[in-house]
Design a protein around this motif. Structure first.
Motif, PDB file in Angstrom:
ATOM      1  N   UNK A  20      41.518  36.360  46.311  1.00 49.66           N
ATOM      2  CA  UNK A  20      40.668  35.160  46.282  1.00 49.66           C
ATOM      3  C   UNK A  20      40.936  34.338  45.025  1.00 49.66           C
ATOM      4  N   UNK A  21      40.989  35.005  43.866  1.00 50.18           N
ATOM      5  CA  UNK A  21      41.243  34.293  42.623  1.00 50.18           C
ATOM      6  C   UNK A  21      42.649  33.669  42.604  1.00 50.18           C
ATOM      7  N   UNK A  22      43.629  34.415  43.127  1.00 52.00           N
ATOM      8  CA  UNK A  22      44.987  33.852  43.191  1.00 52.00           C
ATOM      9  C   UNK A  22      45.028  32.633  44.096  1.00 52.00           C
ATOM     10  N   UNK A  23      44.342  32.726  45.248  1.00 48.36           N
ATOM     11  CA  UNK A  23      44.309  31.578  46.155  1.00 48.36           C
ATOM     12  C   UNK A  23      43.631  30.377  45.533  1.00 48.36           C
ATOM     13  N   UNK A  24      42.521  30.606  44.812  1.00 52.01           N
ATOM     14  CA  UNK A  24      41.836  29.493  44.152  1.00 52.01           C
ATOM     15  C   UNK A  24      42.711  28.866  43.064  1.00 52.01           C
ATOM     16  N   UNK A  25      43.430  29.685  42.330  1.00 52.45           N
ATOM     17  CA  UNK A  25      44.330  29.154  41.295  1.00 52.45           C
ATOM     18  C   UNK A  25      45.454  28.333  41.910  1.00 52.45           C
ATOM     19  N   UNK A  73      38.243  45.979  48.010  1.00 53.51           N
ATOM     20  CA  UNK A  73      37.411  44.908  47.437  1.00 53.51           C
ATOM     21  C   UNK A  73      38.086  44.280  46.216  1.00 53.51           C
ATOM     22  N   UNK A  74      38.681  45.127  45.372  1.00 53.37           N
ATOM     23  CA  UNK A  74      39.387  44.590  44.201  1.00 53.37           C
ATOM     24  C   UNK A  74      40.600  43.750  44.626  1.00 53.37           C
ATOM     25  N   UNK A  75      41.330  44.245  45.664  1.00 57.03           N
ATOM     26  CA  UNK A  75      42.482  43.470  46.156  1.00 57.03           C
ATOM     27  C   UNK A  75      42.031  42.135  46.746  1.00 57.03           C
ATOM     28  N   UNK A  76      40.887  42.160  47.484  1.00 55.59           N
ATOM     29  CA  UNK A  76      40.376  40.917  48.057  1.00 55.59           C
ATOM     30  C   UNK A  76      39.960  39.937  46.975  1.00 55.59           C
ATOM     31  N   UNK A  77      39.317  40.455  45.921  1.00 52.40           N
ATOM     32  CA  UNK A  77      38.924  39.575  44.830  1.00 52.40           C
ATOM     33  C   UNK A  77      40.138  38.977  44.133  1.00 52.40           C
TER      34      UNK A  77
END
Length: 223
Positions: free
Chosen positions: A22-27, A15-19
């Protein structure tokens, strides 16, 4: 209980890796969007600059074509209406930073208005205030020189039985008639070379008046 704890730990890790992903992809997506917006703004600016350059070049080309209409030409060699621009596919790609269109228009203007081989460093495009009073003196000097040459040819035509005496006499009379106007091309060249300006109607009148005065004085003196 041990297996359940390990499963919970793996779930938390995933879950932490997915988050993080997700944040890296959004950035990354936000950075890509900002870059695309910057490129779109730059493209719009270049398009506006290109459109303004096209309008300016068309206006200058129309003005040069009008000047070309007013230049002297032989019969049958007058330019027609302004030609349409060549297709974009037939023209070489020009970089706006190179300012190639301005260079081409400048060369065309020099060919139409007369090329100055080596412009003087003092060329400012404005005629000094002391130059117009000297134009009658220039006209008188060139007129006197031309009239003396015409007199010499006329005198030469009366000496002996020359086969070309009629031709010499005709040349002498032509020089007499043209002598008041011989200062115009000299004044035009001097003004264009030293001050990058043209001889206007007032300058032509001053030059011709000086020549007429000198011719009248010579006629009265030698009559």
């Amino acid at each position: 209980m041990t297996e359940l704890a390990a499963t919970v730990n793996r779930r938390d890790t995933d879950l932490a890796a997915a988050e993080r992903a997700y944040h890296d992809g959004m950035s990354a997506a936000a950075a890509e969007l900002r870059r695309a917006e910057t490129e779109a703004t730059e493209t719009d600016r270049r398009a506006a600059a290109a459109a303004a350059a096209v309008v300016e070049v068309d206006r200058d080309a129309e003005r040069l074509w009008s000047d070309l209409h007013r230049t002297r030409a032989w019969l049958g060699q007058r330019p027609g209406p302004t030609p349409d621009p060549a297709p974009a596919t037939a023209q070489p790609r020009l970089d706006l930073a190179d300012d190639a269109s301005t260079t081409l228009l400048t060369e065309a203007a020099q060919r139409i208005h007369g090329r100055t081989p080596r412009p003087s460093p003092s060329a400012t495009g404005k005629l000094p205030i002391l130059i117009p009073p000297l134009l009658p003196l220039l006209g008188a000097t060139t007129t006197a020189t031309t009239a003396l040459l015409a007199g010499a040819l006329a005198a030469l035509a009366t000496l002996g039985d020359l086969p070309a005496h009629t031709f010499l006499r005709a040349i002498a009379w032509l020089l007499y008639f043209a002598s008041p106007f011989t200062g115009i091309p000299i004044a035009t060249r001097l003004l264009r070379h030293h001050w990058s300006t043209r001889l206007d109607t007032g300058g032509v009148a001053l030059t011709v008046l000086g020549g007429l005065g000198a011719l009248s004085a010579m006629i009265i003196t030698f009559s």
